[in-house]
Design a protein around this motif. Structure first.
Motif, PDB file in Angstrom:
ATOM      1  N   GLY A  67       0.653  -1.344  -0.057  1.00 22.41           N
ATOM      2  CA  GLY A  67       0.106   0.202  -0.140  1.00 22.41           C
ATOM      3  C   GLY A  67       0.762   1.241   0.167  1.00 22.41           C
ATOM      4  O   GLY A  67       0.335   2.489   0.083  1.00 22.41           O
ATOM      5  N   ILE A  68       2.170   1.087  -0.012  1.00 26.80           N
ATOM      6  CA  ILE A  68       2.972   2.159  -0.314  1.00 26.80           C
ATOM      7  C   ILE A  68       3.184   2.649  -1.809  1.00 26.80           C
ATOM      8  O   ILE A  68       3.366   1.687  -2.600  1.00 26.80           O
ATOM      9  CB  ILE A  68       4.396   1.835   0.291  1.00 26.80           C
ATOM     10  CG1 ILE A  68       4.127   1.415   1.850  1.00 26.80           C
ATOM     11  CG2 ILE A  68       5.526   3.050   0.298  1.00 26.80           C
ATOM     12  CD1 ILE A  68       5.556   1.015   2.565  1.00 26.80           C
ATOM     13  N   ARG A  69       3.036   3.963  -1.822  1.00 22.67           N
ATOM     14  CA  ARG A  69       3.150   4.442  -3.471  1.00 22.67           C
ATOM     15  C   ARG A  69       4.923   4.561  -3.474  1.00 22.67           C
ATOM     16  O   ARG A  69       5.530   5.098  -2.753  1.00 22.67           O
ATOM     17  CB  ARG A  69       2.724   5.660  -3.583  1.00 22.67           C
ATOM     18  CG  ARG A  69       1.030   5.181  -3.991  1.00 22.67           C
ATOM     19  CD  ARG A  69       0.270   6.563  -3.794  1.00 22.67           C
ATOM     20  NE  ARG A  69       0.353   7.088  -2.778  1.00 22.67           N
ATOM     21  CZ  ARG A  69       0.495   8.644  -2.640  1.00 22.67           C
ATOM     22  NH1 ARG A  69       0.371   9.252  -3.737  1.00 22.67           N
ATOM     23  NH2 ARG A  69       0.568   9.081  -1.641  1.00 22.67           N
ATOM     24  N   VAL A  70       5.487   4.543  -4.728  1.00 20.09           N
ATOM     25  CA  VAL A  70       6.730   4.443  -5.090  1.00 20.09           C
ATOM     26  C   VAL A  70       6.965   5.516  -6.307  1.00 20.09           C
ATOM     27  O   VAL A  70       6.243   5.356  -7.205  1.00 20.09           O
ATOM     28  CB  VAL A  70       7.465   3.361  -5.515  1.00 20.09           C
ATOM     29  CG1 VAL A  70       8.988   3.433  -5.776  1.00 20.09           C
ATOM     30  CG2 VAL A  70       7.261   2.203  -4.120  1.00 20.09           C
ATOM     31  N   GLY A  71       7.859   6.595  -5.905  1.00 19.40           N
ATOM     32  CA  GLY A  71       8.138   7.426  -7.177  1.00 19.40           C
ATOM     33  C   GLY A  71       9.692   7.100  -7.588  1.00 19.40           C
ATOM     34  O   GLY A  71      10.636   7.406  -6.368  1.00 19.40           O
ATOM     35  N   ALA A  72       9.900   6.515  -8.619  1.00 20.92           N
ATOM     36  CA  ALA A  72      11.332   5.960  -8.742  1.00 20.92           C
ATOM     37  C   ALA A  72      11.832   6.642  -9.986  1.00 20.92           C
ATOM     38  O   ALA A  72      11.190   6.619 -11.001  1.00 20.92           O
ATOM     39  CB  ALA A  72      11.426   4.393  -8.812  1.00 20.92           C
ATOM     40  N   GLU A  73      13.021   7.268  -9.709  1.00 19.67           N
ATOM     41  CA  GLU A  73      13.519   7.906 -11.142  1.00 19.67           C
ATOM     42  C   GLU A  73      15.137   7.149 -11.204  1.00 19.67           C
ATOM     43  O   GLU A  73      15.815   6.894 -10.416  1.00 19.67           O
ATOM     44  CB  GLU A  73      13.902   9.218 -10.686  1.00 19.67           C
ATOM     45  CG  GLU A  73      14.601  10.370 -11.688  1.00 19.67           C
ATOM     46  CD  GLU A  73      14.720  11.551 -11.357  1.00 19.67           C
ATOM     47  OE1 GLU A  73      14.414  12.575 -12.325  1.00 19.67           O
ATOM     48  OE2 GLU A  73      14.956  11.695 -10.297  1.00 19.67           O
ATOM     49  N   ALA A  74      15.336   6.940 -12.474  1.00 19.66           N
ATOM     50  CA  ALA A  74      16.573   6.261 -12.947  1.00 19.66           C
ATOM     51  C   ALA A  74      17.392   7.328 -13.739  1.00 19.66           C
ATOM     52  O   ALA A  74      16.968   7.767 -14.831  1.00 19.66           O
ATOM     53  CB  ALA A  74      16.380   4.829 -13.714  1.00 19.66           C
ATOM     54  N   ILE A  75      18.449   7.378 -13.510  1.00 23.80           N
ATOM     55  CA  ILE A  75      19.412   8.548 -13.802  1.00 23.80           C
ATOM     56  C   ILE A  75      20.633   8.015 -14.334  1.00 23.80           C
ATOM     57  O   ILE A  75      21.537   7.378 -13.627  1.00 23.80           O
ATOM     58  CB  ILE A  75      19.558   9.579 -12.829  1.00 23.80           C
ATOM     59  CG1 ILE A  75      18.129  10.213 -12.229  1.00 23.80           C
ATOM     60  CG2 ILE A  75      20.272  10.995 -13.362  1.00 23.80           C
ATOM     61  CD1 ILE A  75      18.368  10.996 -10.977  1.00 23.80           C
ATOM     62  N   PRO A  76      21.102   8.465 -15.571  1.00 22.19           N
ATOM     63  CA  PRO A  76      22.627   7.972 -15.942  1.00 22.19           C
ATOM     64  C   PRO A  76      23.663   8.201 -14.805  1.00 22.19           C
ATOM     65  O   PRO A  76      23.593   9.313 -13.948  1.00 22.19           O
ATOM     66  CB  PRO A  76      22.914   8.937 -17.237  1.00 22.19           C
ATOM     67  CG  PRO A  76      21.297   9.345 -17.658  1.00 22.19           C
ATOM     68  CD  PRO A  76      20.695   9.343 -16.647  1.00 22.19           C
ATOM     69  N   GLU A  77      24.507   7.173 -14.866  1.00 20.59           N
ATOM     70  CA  GLU A  77      25.505   7.036 -13.684  1.00 20.59           C
ATOM     71  C   GLU A  77      26.224   8.281 -13.108  1.00 20.59           C
ATOM     72  O   GLU A  77      26.277   8.554 -11.871  1.00 20.59           O
ATOM     73  CB  GLU A  77      26.479   5.911 -14.036  1.00 20.59           C
ATOM     74  CG  GLU A  77      27.155   5.080 -12.650  1.00 20.59           C
ATOM     75  CD  GLU A  77      27.816   4.186 -12.846  1.00 20.59           C
ATOM     76  OE1 GLU A  77      28.613   3.788 -11.944  1.00 20.59           O
ATOM     77  OE2 GLU A  77      27.794   3.779 -14.046  1.00 20.59           O
ATOM     78  N   GLN A  78      26.841   8.827 -14.099  1.00 22.12           N
ATOM     79  CA  GLN A  78      27.787   9.951 -13.549  1.00 22.12           C
ATOM     80  C   GLN A  78      26.728  11.211 -13.125  1.00 22.12           C
ATOM     81  O   GLN A  78      27.314  11.796 -11.937  1.00 22.12           O
ATOM     82  CB  GLN A  78      28.707  10.479 -14.642  1.00 22.12           C
ATOM     83  CG  GLN A  78      29.838   9.215 -14.779  1.00 22.12           C
ATOM     84  CD  GLN A  78      30.869   9.942 -15.905  1.00 22.12           C
ATOM     85  OE1 GLN A  78      30.805  10.835 -16.135  1.00 22.12           O
ATOM     86  NE2 GLN A  78      31.919   8.965 -15.846  1.00 22.12           N
ATOM     87  N   GLN A  79      25.955  11.467 -13.744  1.00 24.06           N
ATOM     88  CA  GLN A  79      24.680  12.414 -13.417  1.00 24.06           C
ATOM     89  C   GLN A  79      24.264  12.155 -12.015  1.00 24.06           C
ATOM     90  O   GLN A  79      24.015  13.105 -11.222  1.00 24.06           O
ATOM     91  CB  GLN A  79      23.807  12.563 -14.313  1.00 24.06           C
ATOM     92  CG  GLN A  79      24.196  13.281 -15.845  1.00 24.06           C
ATOM     93  CD  GLN A  79      23.078  13.188 -16.542  1.00 24.06           C
ATOM     94  OE1 GLN A  79      23.282  12.439 -17.837  1.00 24.06           O
ATOM     95  NE2 GLN A  79      21.809  13.739 -16.377  1.00 24.06           N
TER      96      GLN A  79
END
Length: 443
Positions: A67-79
């Motif tokens: 019941g927990i919402r997730v906001g996931a963001e995947a960003i290029p490694e060095q950034q």
């Protein structure tokens, strides 16, 4: 139930009530509840890679479970490294969970105490699922996630071994055996290099900074093995470091495609997928696209082997990633639930069978049914197990890792172009020494 049995049961219950510690213990075992933090939201800042893609793809499982919402963001490694360092330093990070490359940021994160010590959470049965099975993690990843002061401020996710990819078809055409040593690798790569056909014996990282991880593979095979000593002395212009650099530069210069001084892993992967390289040394996490018949010309023709041995030792580079919980997070409980799911057995098995990389847990390697049904040959899995036995960290555990990679990487790029290794390494070592010394003074 007979009267005798009923009396015995009642006496047993009375005895239990008279032992509050035991009752508390039994109750604690039953107290974990996946819905405990229902309605909360966790923000996860992840590095863009195949594993993060899998987590984002399946995060609805977690949301339905908890019941927990997730906001996931995947960003290029060095950034991503720059972003989380800036946000942590500001004291107001926008995320609760962060993916961390331990080979780059472990000491930086540990020294600043940016992430929570998870040991109390692991020991709390109301906070850790009874089937989480922490003992399933390998000792190497656990040690990697533990700081020098004993705090375990991340949860292991992934162990990245550098392995040898090879094109079976190209080797068979010239009856060349899989090389066991770096000398054999050079000889085989030289024999398979034919620029007129745009066919090259070897492809590897040549780009400044990225190239240090491949160079470390050569250095690990020398008597020295490490680039920085335990007492923080630079070992980057020694006879062993020079010899490793010369071997690295020679195979890149004589057996690699033109322009490889600008190659990072993605350019290497593309070249290998196109069937234009016989050998490639890089991380296991880049294997999946190679077996994709819709994208790869070498699908079904890829061989997998442990990294070659050097003149003195046989090791492969180990890199690792882990998840941390921000000390500033206001939903640390929900964040810990997310970590348990993200690094749980199911997702770890997905990493292995999809080719996204070697999981930090050991149970996936024992799942014969999943391995047998994978699109990867058994050779892939045995290579990972064998690599785990010979793995050593591929980068020194220092704070200015990026500056180290930039400075030494510049020397390596120059050497591929034909510059003298001893001269370049001496210059790079002298340039980086004060940076390292200054970082140690600040600790």
């Amino acid at each position: 139930m007979s009267e005798f049995t009923r009396r015995v049961a009642l006496r047993g219950a009375a005895g239990l009530l008279a032992a509050p510690a035991l009752v508390e213990s039994v109750g604690a075992q039953q107290a974990f509840d996946w819905k405990r933090f229902k309605g909360q939201r966790v923000e996860a800042s992840l590095t863009a890679n195949p594993r993060s893609s899998l987590l984002i793809q399946h995060q609805k499982e977690f949301e339905e479970l908890t019941g927990i919402r997730v906001g996931a963001e995947a960003i290029p490694e060095q950034q991503h490294r720059q972003k989380f360092a800036i946000e942590f330093a500001s004291g107001r990070p926008s995320f609760d969970v962060v993916g961390i490359s331990l080979h780059v940021s472990k000491r930086q994160v540990g020294r600043a105490k940016w992430t929570t010590d998870i040991r109390p959470l692991l020991q709390d049965p109301t906070m850790t699922a009874p089937d989480f099975d922490f003992a399933d993690y390998g000792s190497g990843p656990v040690e990697y996630s533990t700081q020098a002061d004993g705090r375990m401020d991340t949860l292991p996710e992934f162990t990245d071994y550098f392995i040898l990819y090879y094109n079976k078809e190209l080797l068979a055409a010239k009856n060349i055996a899989v090389p066991k040593t770096f000398d054999e690798l050079y000889t085989a790569a030289k024999a398979l290099t034919d620029p007129a056909k745009q066919q090259y014996g070897f492809v590897g990282r040549g780009l400044r900074n990225a190239n240090v991880t491949l160079w470390a593979s050569f250095l690990l095979g020398t008597q020295q093995r490490d680039s920085v000593s335990p007492d923080m002395k630079l070992l980057t212009d020694t006879p062993d470091a020079i010899a490793a650099t010369e071997a690295y530069a020679r195979i890149m210069r004589e057996c690699g495609p033109p322009g490889n001084v600008g190659f990072n892993w993605n350019e290497c992967q593309t070249t290998f997928m196109q069937g234009r390289a016989a050998f490639w040394i890089d991380g296991v996490g880049f294997a999946a696209p190679l077996e994709d018949k819709a994208r790869s010309r070498v699908a079904g023709k890829v061989g997998y082997a442990v990294s070659p041995a050097g003149p003195a030792h046989h090791h492969c580079c180990l890199f690792g990633t882990a998840f941390g919980i921000s000390e500033q997070s206001k939903v640390r409980g929900a964040a810990w639930y997310y970590l348990q799911w993200a690094s749980g057995k199911q997702n770890q098995l997905r990493y292995l069978t999809s080719g996204a990389g070697a999981p930090a847990r050991t149970s996936p390697f024992r799942n014969e049914e999943a391995i047998a049904s994978s699109r990867f040959p058994r050779e892939f899995f045995t290579t990972l197990v064998e690599s785990g036995r010979i793995a050593r960290p591929g980068l020194p555990e220092i704070v200015p890792v990026t500056e180290f990679r930039d400075t030494i990487g510049t020397a390596l790029t120059n050497c591929i172009g034909g510059a003298d290794a001893a001269t370049e390494l001496k210059r790079a070592t002298e340039a980086f020494r004060p940076v390292l010394e200054q970082s140690e003074k600040a600790s």
